[in-house]
Write a protein that holds these residues in place. Structure first.
Motif, PDB file in Angstrom:
ATOM      1  N   LEU A  74       0.829  -1.213   0.000  1.00  0.00           N
ATOM      2  CA  LEU A  74       0.000   0.000   0.000  1.00  0.00           C
ATOM      3  C   LEU A  74       0.861   1.261   0.000  1.00  0.00           C
ATOM      4  CD1 LEU A  74      -2.805  -1.041   2.522  1.00  0.00           C
ATOM      5  CD2 LEU A  74      -3.023  -0.750   0.049  1.00  0.00           C
ATOM      6  N   LYS A  75       1.989   1.246   0.739  1.00  0.00           N
ATOM      7  CA  LYS A  75       2.888   2.404   0.768  1.00  0.00           C
ATOM      8  C   LYS A  75       3.430   2.689  -0.626  1.00  0.00           C
ATOM      9  CE  LYS A  75       2.999   3.388   5.251  1.00  0.00           C
ATOM     10  NZ  LYS A  75       2.528   4.684   5.762  1.00  0.00           N
ATOM     11  N   ARG A  76       3.840   1.640  -1.314  1.00  0.00           N
ATOM     12  CA  ARG A  76       4.374   1.830  -2.667  1.00  0.00           C
ATOM     13  C   ARG A  76       3.275   2.318  -3.612  1.00  0.00           C
ATOM     14  NH1 ARG A  76       8.299  -3.561  -2.732  1.00  0.00           N
ATOM     15  NH2 ARG A  76      10.193  -2.459  -2.089  1.00  0.00           N
ATOM     16  N   LYS A  77       2.071   1.798  -3.437  1.00  0.00           N
ATOM     17  CA  LYS A  77       0.951   2.193  -4.299  1.00  0.00           C
ATOM     18  C   LYS A  77       0.619   3.671  -4.128  1.00  0.00           C
ATOM     19  CE  LYS A  77      -3.820   0.836  -5.371  1.00  0.00           C
ATOM     20  NZ  LYS A  77      -4.926  -0.113  -5.038  1.00  0.00           N
ATOM     21  N   SER A  78       0.735   4.166  -2.900  1.00  0.00           N
ATOM     22  CA  SER A  78       0.391   5.573  -2.628  1.00  0.00           C
ATOM     23  C   SER A  78       1.546   6.529  -2.881  1.00  0.00           C
ATOM     24  CB  SER A  78      -0.088   5.710  -1.180  1.00  0.00           C
ATOM     25  OG  SER A  78       0.980   5.426  -0.283  1.00  0.00           O
ATOM     26  N   GLY A  79       2.742   5.992  -3.076  1.00  0.00           N
ATOM     27  CA  GLY A  79       3.901   6.851  -3.303  1.00  0.00           C
ATOM     28  C   GLY A  79       4.512   7.402  -2.029  1.00  0.00           C
ATOM     29  N   ASP A  80       4.195   6.806  -0.903  1.00  0.00           N
ATOM     30  CA  ASP A  80       4.708   7.242   0.398  1.00  0.00           C
ATOM     31  C   ASP A  80       6.103   6.651   0.599  1.00  0.00           C
ATOM     32  OD1 ASP A  80       5.279   7.868   3.008  1.00  0.00           O
ATOM     33  OD2 ASP A  80       3.518   6.883   3.876  1.00  0.00           O
ATOM     34  N   ARG A  81       7.122   7.388   0.186  1.00  0.00           N
ATOM     35  CA  ARG A  81       8.494   6.879   0.244  1.00  0.00           C
ATOM     36  C   ARG A  81       8.985   6.722   1.687  1.00  0.00           C
ATOM     37  NH1 ARG A  81      11.284   4.402  -3.228  1.00  0.00           N
ATOM     38  NH2 ARG A  81      13.135   5.705  -3.368  1.00  0.00           N
ATOM     39  N   ALA A  82       8.632   7.674   2.546  1.00  0.00           N
ATOM     40  CA  ALA A  82       9.062   7.567   3.945  1.00  0.00           C
ATOM     41  C   ALA A  82       8.422   6.345   4.598  1.00  0.00           C
ATOM     42  CB  ALA A  82       8.685   8.835   4.705  1.00  0.00           C
ATOM     43  N   GLY A  83       7.128   6.136   4.311  1.00  0.00           N
ATOM     44  CA  GLY A  83       6.451   4.956   4.849  1.00  0.00           C
ATOM     45  C   GLY A  83       7.012   3.671   4.286  1.00  0.00           C
ATOM     46  N   GLU A  84       7.366   3.683   3.003  1.00  0.00           N
ATOM     47  CA  GLU A  84       7.983   2.514   2.382  1.00  0.00           C
ATOM     48  C   GLU A  84       9.293   2.161   3.083  1.00  0.00           C
ATOM     49  OE1 GLU A  84       9.970   1.177  -1.918  1.00  0.00           O
ATOM     50  OE2 GLU A  84       8.863   3.072  -1.763  1.00  0.00           O
ATOM     51  N   ALA A  85      10.083   3.186   3.385  1.00  0.00           N
ATOM     52  CA  ALA A  85      11.366   2.948   4.064  1.00  0.00           C
ATOM     53  C   ALA A  85      11.146   2.355   5.452  1.00  0.00           C
ATOM     54  CB  ALA A  85      12.148   4.256   4.162  1.00  0.00           C
ATOM     55  N   ARG A  86      10.119   2.841   6.163  1.00  0.00           N
ATOM     56  CA  ARG A  86       9.832   2.290   7.486  1.00  0.00           C
ATOM     57  C   ARG A  86       9.445   0.812   7.398  1.00  0.00           C
ATOM     58  NH1 ARG A  86       7.457   7.388   8.193  1.00  0.00           N
ATOM     59  NH2 ARG A  86       5.353   6.585   7.757  1.00  0.00           N
TER      60      ARG A  86
END
Length: 922
Positions: A252-264
């Motif tokens: 979901l993080k990758r789908k939304s483009g949330d890079r900081a969340g993806e890293a977490r």
């Protein structure tokens, strides 16, 4: 229901375009942007917000332009474009200032700037923005800002404030029936309760948040909650469920483009693989996470990944890499200020040095970890007890490990201090010590303090330059730099390189210096040569006087016994016990002695077997009656009187006096037959230092000091000064008074609080009246001459303690300091003493000395015997014998319990064993 709203706004936009409704398209674009953001579709939201900003409506309506900029700032922040976010929020703020009529927009901009600075780990600036926003905003903006502020307090370890602000935000969200807002707040409350390790409550909040997020269609919030549920499952060792949640969150993080969340999420998956023993995959995911965090300039995230890498490298045995990662994390956290990560980094450094067999450095960094945790505990003191306990669950091992290291090194006072911190509820009601209203910190030795000061200076400077360098690199990546700024970046890079080198060299110097200062197990030759000469002194002191030297080596306890008979030369004995095992037995006994509900006999008998049993035969040959004991290493923390042979305490067999080489006392000098006493005491509390009142002190001095012939009470003639009348100047005047032989005060009795911190004369102090502190440094440097005194009685806590610092140099306590300044004898204490029983003990001591014309040592021994056997006759405080203690005991088995008889309420050694006599015992 954002998906439905999105469809309607899309239709409206298409109609506006087809009908060429000038000015309406901008509004629909902005509404669509906001809806996409709510749904976690950040890239689309950003594109729409920029289109709204370029719409002709922005040129005509400054308020609309400000709203478009706020939307751009929010979406930029969601995808980690912090420079773009800050620029947009700043422009929005400037527009709202120019208009001067819309505090709501101004508050929104300030709140957005706060959130951006928080994401960049600039917590001080974030806090300032939030406070300014709260002063201006409407209910909706206040709800947002209160939630953000709660998140900030969570990151800085102020969990009470975090819960308070989140709950205030939640109440406002409920008033507005804002399900999306409630989801955000509930998710943040989940994070707080995770940190407090109340996983049941955390999961409840998290699932409520997830339900709202699914109902509204907020993908970003769903991803966050799945990540949090994974962390909860991981903490409870359900790794399969955790991995499933983490992967769903990552998608979901990758789908939304949330890079900081993806890293977490990547970091968390790496940690999960580490827990499962898959180091290869753990390294892979940590690397992916760290790469994203560095590109975003996420210092907080970088430090979390580096911390995890340090733990992994330590487990792999790559200690140099582990040290490097932990040190990097410490530097980042000095800049950021997240205590949860900082204590773990210090603990990591401590554990690595323990594995490298460097207990000195392991202790140094372990103390730092403990102090950071103690700071966190101070911030949650008003939370309910169950949360304070759950918070400590994963941290207890830090305290116990550092205490064990200290104990193994013979630094028992410090070990005892740390162990006491764990059991925060286990304090006596009537104790001469501190009122435990706030969490304490562990003190550093002299050597450790010197290095800590230098270490902190280097790390602080390195953190400052690193912060400036990171900010400049981030700006170059996002918007470019001018020629001057490029030069600044080049200079910062050079400074950073120089400081990193200085930091590395300092760590190497620290390692070398601590290694050179490790304890040398060598008995000083001059002491050995003096033994035979000292036999003549023993003979003059009387038959039955014996000198016992205890000397601790790594693998043996050496004992030298010297008697008064020249026909019996000094005898060497030993006990085959290692220093480490001896120290652990000493800790065990002290733990038993400090708890009057715990049976001390098993531990007392075990140590009797090591310290006394090897010399029983020679003591019998010498017809020993008085033992003058020279104590070494951790044995100094033992009241030998409390050792037990299975039938009797050692106090029932011998008089025991402590002989210290620190004081050149003339043991042959007989004390004055007529004692005059000056008593000084403090009974009032000292709130700011955490000292409780001492209600029995006034009675204690009244019972001891006879002020004039008409005084119906008192034992020794003299004068007393209570509370405000007890000043440092008054004590100095008494000690330096010009007097004739019979007019001098031969005894000074101090009944007050005393705080001992090894390694710091300026922080160890007696409490005088009016909350005045009389430090050891003051006593050393001031005109405090103890040469007229036959006895200085220190009726306070831990006045006998002294310690070795990390370089093996002796740090004197108050007792040895007074001897060095002329006092012929000092009676002091080895631990915090019970207020009421101490008053009785002191009165009985002086009464015994006067009644039987006995030596100080015999008066002390008779008082101890009276406590042991319940023979407290002639005491003026009988009502105090029923006053008990309130504490939580750790005695699980019936045989561990100690129940005194009704006739001997103070028979436990806790009450009578801490008092020791140093110097001239006659």
């Amino acid at each position: 229901h954002f998906a439905a709203a999105q469809a309607y706004w899309q239709q409206a936009l298409e109609l506006a375009y087809s009908h060429k409704l000038a000015g309406e398209t901008g509004k629909f674009l902005l509404d669509l942007a906001k809806t996409h953001e709510k749904l976690g579709q950040y890239q689309q939201a950003s594109s729409l917000a920029w289109k709204a900003l370029r719409d002709e409506r922005s040129q005509m309506d400054s308020a609309f332009k400000s709203q478009a900029l706020l939307a751009i700032g929010l979406t930029a922040r969601r995808i980690g474009e912090y420079q773009e976010a800050e620029t947009a929020y700043t422009q929005a703020l400037e527009i709202s200032r120019d208009r001067g009529d819309n505090n709501t927009l101004k508050a929104e901009a300030l709140c957005g700037l706060g959130a951006t600075r928080q994401a960049l780990s600039d917590y001080s600036a974030a806090l300032d923005y939030y406070k300014r926003s709260l002063a201006l905003g409407n209910a909706l903006t206040k709800a947002k800002c209160l939630n953000n502020l709660g998140g900030l307090y969570r990151l800085t370890g102020e969990y009470q404030k975090a819960i308070q602000h989140h709950r205030q935000s939640l109440a406002l969200r409920k008033q507005q029936h804002d399900l999306n807002g409630q989801s955000k707040v509930l998710g943040n409350l989940c994070l707080v309760y995770q940190q407090l390790r109340d996983f049941r409550q955390a999961e409840t909040y998290c699932r409520q948040s997830l339900a709202f997020a699914r109902e509204t269609g907020d993908l970003g919030r769903q991803a966050n909650n799945l990540n949090n549920l994974a962390a909860i499952a991981e903490a409870q060792r359900d790794f399969r469920k955790a991995l499933s949640f983490y992967r769903e969150s990552l998608s979901l993080k990758r789908k939304s483009g949330d890079r900081a969340g993806e890293a977490r999420s990547l970091n968390n998956i790496g940690r999960l693989y580490q827990h499962r023993g898959n180091s290869k995959k753990a390294l892979k995911y940590y690397g992916l996470s760290l790469d994203i965090k560095r590109k975003l300039g996420d210092l907080s995230g970088q430090s979390a990944s580096l911390q995890n890498l340090g733990i992994l490298q330590m487990k792999l045995g790559n200690y140099d890499k582990a040290l490097q990662h932990f040190e990097e994390t410490v530097v980042l956290q000095q800049q950021i200020g997240q205590p949860e990560i900082l204590w773990r980094s210090y603990d990591g450094l401590s554990r690595v040095y323990e594995k490298l067999n460097r207990p000195d450095l392991a202790i140094y960094y372990g103390k730092q970890a403990v102090n950071v945790i103690q700071t966190l505990r101070t911030r949650i003191l008003r939370l309910e007890a169950r949360l304070r306990r759950s918070f400590l669950e994963d941290k207890i091992q830090v305290y116990k490990r550092v205490a064990t290291l200290l104990g193994d090194e013979g630094r028992l006072w410090e070990a005892q201090q740390i162990l006491a911190m764990v059991k925060e509820e286990e304090y006596f009601e009537f104790v001469r010590g501190q009122d435990k209203s706030q969490a304490e910190t562990v003190s550093f030795s002299v050597g450790e303090n010197d290095w800590k000061t230098s270490y902190d200076q280097i790390v602080d400077k390195l953190a400052s330059i690193h912060g400036k360098y990171s900010a400049m690199k981030r700006k170059r990546r996002q918007s470019g730099l001018s020629a001057d700024e490029e030069q600044q970046l080049k200079n910062l890079k050079q400074q950073l390189g120089e400081l990193k080198l200085a930091h590395h060299e300092f760590i190497l110097e620290l390692q070398t210096e601590f290694a050179a200062g490790q304890r040398l197990d060598e008995f000083r030759g001059d002491n050995l040569r003096r033994l035979e000469k000292f036999q003549r002194t023993l003979k003059n002191l009387g038959e039955g006087t014996v000198l016992v030297h205890y000397f601790v080596t790594e693998n043996q306890l050496k004992i030298i016994v010297s008697g008064s008979r020249s026909s019996v030369p000094p005898v060497w004995k030993h006990s085959n016990i290692s220093r480490k095992d001896l120290n652990r037995k000493i800790i065990s006994l002290r733990n038993s002695l400090l708890n009057p509900h715990k049976n001390p006999l098993p531990a007392a008998q075990a140590l009797y077997g090591e310290l006394v049993a090897p010399i029983e035969d020679i003591l019998e040959t010498l017809d020993a009656k008085i033992l003058m004991v020279y104590l070494d290493d951790a044995v100094r923390y033992l009241p030998l009187a409390a050792l037990h042979d299975g039938k009797r305490y050692l106090a029932e067999q011998y008089g025991i006096a402590v002989y210290t080489a620190a004081a050149d006392v003339d043991l042959m000098e007989r004390p004055s037959q007529q004692w005059r006493i000056a008593g000084l005491g403090v009974s009032k509390p000292f709130i700011s230092a955490g000292f409780s009142p001492l209600p029995a002190v006034s009675e204690e001095l009244d019972a001891i000091v006879k002020e004039g012939t008409e005084d119906p009470r008192g034992i020794l003639p003299g004068i007393s000064y209570m509370d405000s009348a007890f000043t440092p100047q008054r004590l100095e005047d008494i000690l330096s008074e010009d007097c004739l032989e019979d007019d001098c005060y031969r005894v000074v009795h101090l009944a007050t609080h005393y705080l001992f911190k090894p390694g710091s004369w300026s922080d160890s102090f007696l409490l005088a009246g009016n909350d005045t502190l009389l430090t050891l440094e003051d006593l050393q440097r001031g005109d405090y001459y103890f040469g007229n005194l036959d006895l200085l009685t220190l009726s306070a806590c831990e006045t006998a303690l002294w310690s070795d610092d990390s370089r093996g140099r002796e740090i004197e306590g108050l007792g040895t300091l007074a001897q060095n300044k002329g006092a012929r004898a000092v009676m002091a204490t080895l631990w915090e003493v019970a207020d009421c029983s101490t008053a009785i003990f002191m009165e009985q001591f002086y009464r015994n000395r006067l009644k039987y014309s006995s030596t100080k040592l015999e008066a002390l021994r008779q008082t101890q015997l009276a406590f042991i056997h319940g023979q407290l006759s002639d005491t003026s405080l009988p009502e105090c014998t029923s006053r008990g203690v309130s504490m939580v005991t750790d005695t699980d088995e019936p045989e561990d319990l100690y129940t005194p008889s009704a006739s001997a309420p103070f028979s436990h050694p806790y009450y009578w064993a801490p008092f020791i006599l140093m110097g001239n015992w006659r």
